[in-house]
Design an enzyme around this catalytic site. Structure first.
Site, PDB file in Angstrom:
ATOM      1  N   GLY A   1       0.788  -1.225   0.000  1.00 17.88           N
ATOM      2  CA  GLY A   1       0.000   0.000   0.000  1.00 17.88           C
ATOM      3  C   GLY A   1       0.819   1.274   0.000  1.00 17.88           C
ATOM      4  O   GLY A   1       0.262   2.368   0.003  1.00 17.88           O
ATOM      5  N   HIS A   2       2.144   1.166  -0.028  1.00 20.40           N
ATOM      6  CA  HIS A   2       3.001   2.363   0.078  1.00 20.40           C
ATOM      7  C   HIS A   2       4.097   2.324  -0.967  1.00 20.40           C
ATOM      8  O   HIS A   2       5.225   1.974  -0.649  1.00 20.40           O
ATOM      9  CB  HIS A   2       3.610   2.428   1.471  1.00 20.40           C
ATOM     10  CG  HIS A   2       4.117   3.783   1.851  1.00 20.40           C
ATOM     11  ND1 HIS A   2       5.404   4.195   1.615  1.00 20.40           N
ATOM     12  CD2 HIS A   2       3.504   4.818   2.469  1.00 20.40           C
ATOM     13  CE1 HIS A   2       5.568   5.418   2.089  1.00 20.40           C
ATOM     14  NE2 HIS A   2       4.432   5.818   2.606  1.00 20.40           N
ATOM     15  N   PHE A   3       3.930   2.647  -2.101  1.00 21.98           N
ATOM     16  CA  PHE A   3       2.744   3.051  -2.846  1.00 21.98           C
ATOM     17  C   PHE A   3       2.620   2.121  -4.038  1.00 21.98           C
ATOM     18  O   PHE A   3       3.639   1.840  -4.673  1.00 21.98           O
ATOM     19  CB  PHE A   3       2.892   4.488  -3.343  1.00 21.98           C
ATOM     20  CG  PHE A   3       3.102   5.492  -2.235  1.00 21.98           C
ATOM     21  CD1 PHE A   3       2.035   5.900  -1.447  1.00 21.98           C
ATOM     22  CD2 PHE A   3       4.355   6.010  -1.974  1.00 21.98           C
ATOM     23  CE1 PHE A   3       2.225   6.839  -0.441  1.00 21.98           C
ATOM     24  CE2 PHE A   3       4.551   6.949  -0.968  1.00 21.98           C
ATOM     25  CZ  PHE A   3       3.495   7.364  -0.197  1.00 21.98           C
TER      26      PHE A   3
END
Length: 148
Positions: free
Chosen positions: A49-51
């Site tokens: 999720g990053h990124f």
């Protein structure tokens, strides 16, 4: 050759996967300094999720990596052996370079001050000898018989 491997690191600090952010200790001068290695891989959970499409290690996790290295340095000091070191404060944190999958993060920590059950360390996380992050961390090593 490492001074401490992953199993020996886990004997010292309570962190475990997925929150253990170091693979080995390269150099250790108890009470003075430590250098550790974290091999940053695309398999790290935080990269999901990053990124997406542009994976970057979160700065807060670089600080956590430095705090774990500091914990080992602290807990290898005779008066703190067998205890747990806690992060008490973060000062002067600066982020200068992104850390990506495939990078080898070198964690450099030097003891600055130490008194009673607390102290301060100076830290740098480097990739290819370039500073990615620097900070001063304050640690607390409470009496294990007392609740904090």
């Amino acid at each position: 050759m490492s001074v401490l491997d992953a199993a020996e690191i886990m004997d010292l600090i309570p962190n475990r996967y997925p929150i253990l952010f170091m693979d080995k200790v390269d150099e250790l001068n108890p009470g003075e300094s430590i250098v550790c290695t974290k091999n940053v891989t695309i398999n790290e959970e935080f990269f999901q999720g990053h990124f997406p499409g542009n994976p970057v290690m979160p700065g807060v996790l670089i600080i956590e990596s430095l705090a774990q290295a500091a914990s080992i340095l602290i807990l290898k000091t005779e008066k703190y052996q067998g205890k747990t070191a806690y992060l008490g404060a973060i000062d002067s944190a600066k982020f200068r370079k992104v850390v990506r999958p495939g990078d080898v993060l070198k964690l450099h920590v030097t003891m600055e001050k130490q008194r009673d059950n607390m102290g301060k360390v100076k830290c740098e996380a480097k990739v290819e000898d370039k500073v990615a992050c620097s900070a001063e961390l304050t640690f607390i090593v409470p009496d294990p018989k007392k609740k904090i």
